[in-house]
Motif scaffolding. Structure first.
Motif, PDB file in Angstrom:
ATOM      1  N   ILE A  10       0.839  -1.206   0.000  1.00  0.00           N
ATOM      2  CA  ILE A  10       0.000   0.000   0.000  1.00  0.00           C
ATOM      3  C   ILE A  10       0.872   1.253   0.000  1.00  0.00           C
ATOM      4  O   ILE A  10       0.687   2.171  -0.814  1.00  0.00           O
ATOM      5  N   LEU A  11       1.857   1.297   0.906  1.00  0.00           N
ATOM      6  CA  LEU A  11       2.684   2.502   1.034  1.00  0.00           C
ATOM      7  C   LEU A  11       3.543   2.737  -0.214  1.00  0.00           C
ATOM      8  O   LEU A  11       3.613   3.855  -0.735  1.00  0.00           O
ATOM      9  N   SER A  13       3.046   1.621  -3.257  1.00  0.00           N
ATOM     10  CA  SER A  13       2.194   1.952  -4.397  1.00  0.00           C
ATOM     11  C   SER A  13       1.684   3.384  -4.295  1.00  0.00           C
ATOM     12  O   SER A  13       1.614   4.099  -5.306  1.00  0.00           O
ATOM     13  N   LEU A  14       1.330   3.802  -3.068  1.00  0.00           N
ATOM     14  CA  LEU A  14       0.856   5.184  -2.879  1.00  0.00           C
ATOM     15  C   LEU A  14       1.941   6.191  -3.254  1.00  0.00           C
ATOM     16  O   LEU A  14       1.673   7.194  -3.947  1.00  0.00           O
ATOM     17  N   LEU A  17       2.298   6.194  -7.014  1.00  0.00           N
ATOM     18  CA  LEU A  17       1.131   6.789  -7.678  1.00  0.00           C
ATOM     19  C   LEU A  17       1.121   8.307  -7.531  1.00  0.00           C
ATOM     20  O   LEU A  17       0.768   9.034  -8.461  1.00  0.00           O
ATOM     21  N   ARG A  18       1.526   8.784  -6.365  1.00  0.00           N
ATOM     22  CA  ARG A  18       1.472  10.229  -6.098  1.00  0.00           C
ATOM     23  C   ARG A  18       2.811  10.907  -6.371  1.00  0.00           C
ATOM     24  O   ARG A  18       3.001  12.064  -6.041  1.00  0.00           O
ATOM     25  N   ILE A 130      -2.195  -1.096  -4.574  1.00  0.00           N
ATOM     26  CA  ILE A 130      -3.002  -0.612  -3.432  1.00  0.00           C
ATOM     27  C   ILE A 130      -4.181  -1.560  -3.191  1.00  0.00           C
ATOM     28  O   ILE A 130      -4.453  -1.957  -2.048  1.00  0.00           O
TER      29      ILE A 130
END
Lengths: 289, 179
Positions: A10-11, A13-14, A17-18, A130
């Motif tokens: 999650i972290l 990918s975040l 992505l950002r 995510i």
């Protein structure tokens, strides 16, 4: 280990992505490699827990829609390719020497063509990362909550608690791995809020059990004066959640706190939290003999 | 479809354990494990006490949570019946069915697969009663098709007061206790 891997997915990918790789290099470049390693350790222990080990492959000869464990077995398989693609995008910056060795082994041309493909689709890979991370993070909690025969587990809040706990432990690992002071502080401060959320969810979990029928109220006895009271309140809640929460708050206020203590406590607390929940759930039952 | 059910008269059961011995012998259940067991329940306060013996086992539920929890299909319902069985060759020993059963009726065999009461399925196929029912010295155990309104078990449930274990679990158990 699954929760930790979920948090990593999650972290990472975040951040991808950002486009926050520069601000969070540990999460972006270093953590992805830890995912499959930790997940494999977890899966090894799951394998050890099987009573009929020679039949482990039977999980992958069926998909049973009513069985949460069947969903989980297939989700676990999804994690590896998604995490592998994240590694492909980030490894050269995170672990350049290992990337070089891997490149030599795979072949430079193959490596570069795969990497180019992964980088071209990095947005989609991060999105899937995510989603798979959330599924993996919630899986154990949902699996347990689906066992209506074990009142202590039979709560819809277990999934979210396991997910938040997984992301919190991944942040703790990032804080341990980070060599930059500012970056580490950012992880610890984010972890502070996640621990706050986890404490709130844990409180709500207990309140919902207490305010339910007699069977559910009795299921909490093990941690309210019973055999697991000390383990739960002292080791999980105090040392695993509240104490690191306090240390991270004091660190934010400028106090000089040794940086490794809070993350190590969060990691150990996350592991022990799962152990206690599993044990207490197994002894909670409909038939009290 | 046959809805097999067992009816046990708690007013006649003396807790002798013959049903347990018969089951272990018939099904070659290893030492230390059992597919059925006797519960002695005492209720009330002295001197107003009530005691009940119950021979318990898998309830072959109509809503079998164990079957729903099984990730490989090893736990299954025998076609045309409500008998819940386990395919040893499909079982991984993950123990999901054990956690899912509110009656704690399942256990792991030394070989690694999960086992439990089968209502002596192999005997039913030969037209015989389950071993436990056939040996009961007080004749407190009855077995038959509850979908047949004329069967002995259906008639007993019509005439007598009965209960099932943990009906709130929502599993629709098919072992009935006459009280």
């Amino acid at each position: 280990m699954g929760g930790l891997t979920a948090g990593i997915l999650i972290l990472s990918s975040l951040a991808l992505l950002r486009r926050k790789e520069a601000a969070f290099p540990t999460i972006s470049y270093k953590l992805p490699l830890w995912g499959p390693v930790l997940l494999s350790v977890g899966m090894f222990f799951l394998f050890l827990d099987l009573e009929y080990k020679a039949h482990f492959w039977r999980f992958y000869t069926a998909f049973r829609i009513t069985s949460v464990m069947s969903w989980g077995a297939w989700i676990l398989l999804l994690v590896y390719p998604v995490n592998g693609l994240l590694i492909l995008i980030t490894l050269e910056k995170g672990y350049p020497r290992f990337a070089k060795k891997l490149m030599e082994w795979i072949g430079e041309q193959n490596w570069q063509s795969w990497q180019q493909w992964a980088q071209k689709h990095s947005g989609r890979i991060a999105g899937v990362g995510i989603l798979v991370g959330i599924l993996l993070g919630m899986y154990t909690g949902i699996l347990l909550s689906a066992f209506g025969a074990r009142p202590f587990w039979n709560s819809a809040l277990l999934g979210p608690i396991f997910l938040v706990s997984g992301v919190s432990t991944a942040l703790a690992l990032a804080a341990l791995l980070s060599s930059q002071n500012e970056e580490r502080k950012a992880y610890e401060w984010s972890d502070f809020w996640l621990i706050s959320l986890e404490l709130a969810l844990l409180g709500l979990f207990l309140i919902t059990l207490f305010s339910s029928s007699a069977l559910y109220q009795q299921s909490v006895n093990s941690i309210m004066g019973g055999k697991w009271t000390l383990d739960f309140w002292l080791l999980v809640v105090f040392f695993g959640l509240f104490f690191p929460w306090l240390l991270e708050m004091l660190g934010r206020m400028g106090k000089n706190i040794p940086p490794a203590i809070a993350p190590i406590l969060v990691l150990l607390g996350g592991l022990y939290f799962r152990y206690v929940i599993l044990e207490v759930g197994q002894i909670s039952t409909w038939i009290p003999y | 479809m046959k809805r097999y059910g067992m009816v046990i008269d708690t007013l006649k059961c003396i807790g002798c354990g013959d049903c347990v011995v018969a089951c272990k012998t018939e099904n070659k259940v290893p030492e230390g494990l059992c597919r059925d067991w006797i519960v002695e329940e005492v209720k009330g306060e002295y001197p107003h006490l009530q005691m009940e013996y119950r021979s318990e086992r898998c309830n072959h539920c109509l809503h079998p949570l164990c079957v729903y929890a099984c990730p490989t299909g090893a736990s299954h319902i025998k076609k045309g019946t409500n008998i819940t069985l386990v395919h040893p060759e499909l079982c991984t020993g993950c123990k999901a069915c054990i956690a899912a059963c509110p009656y704690d009726a399942r256990f792991v065999m030394p070989q690694g697969y999960v086992s439990k009461c089968t209502f002596c399925d192999h005997r039913l196929e030969k037209g015989q009663l389950p071993a436990c029912v056939s040996v009961c010295p007080t004749h407190c155990m009855y077995f038959g098709d509850l979908n047949d309104p004329l069967s002995e078990v259906s008639q007993l449930l019509k005439r007598r007061k009965w209960k099932v274990l943990a009906p709130e679990a929502g599993t629709k158990p098919q072992v009935y206790y006459l009280t």
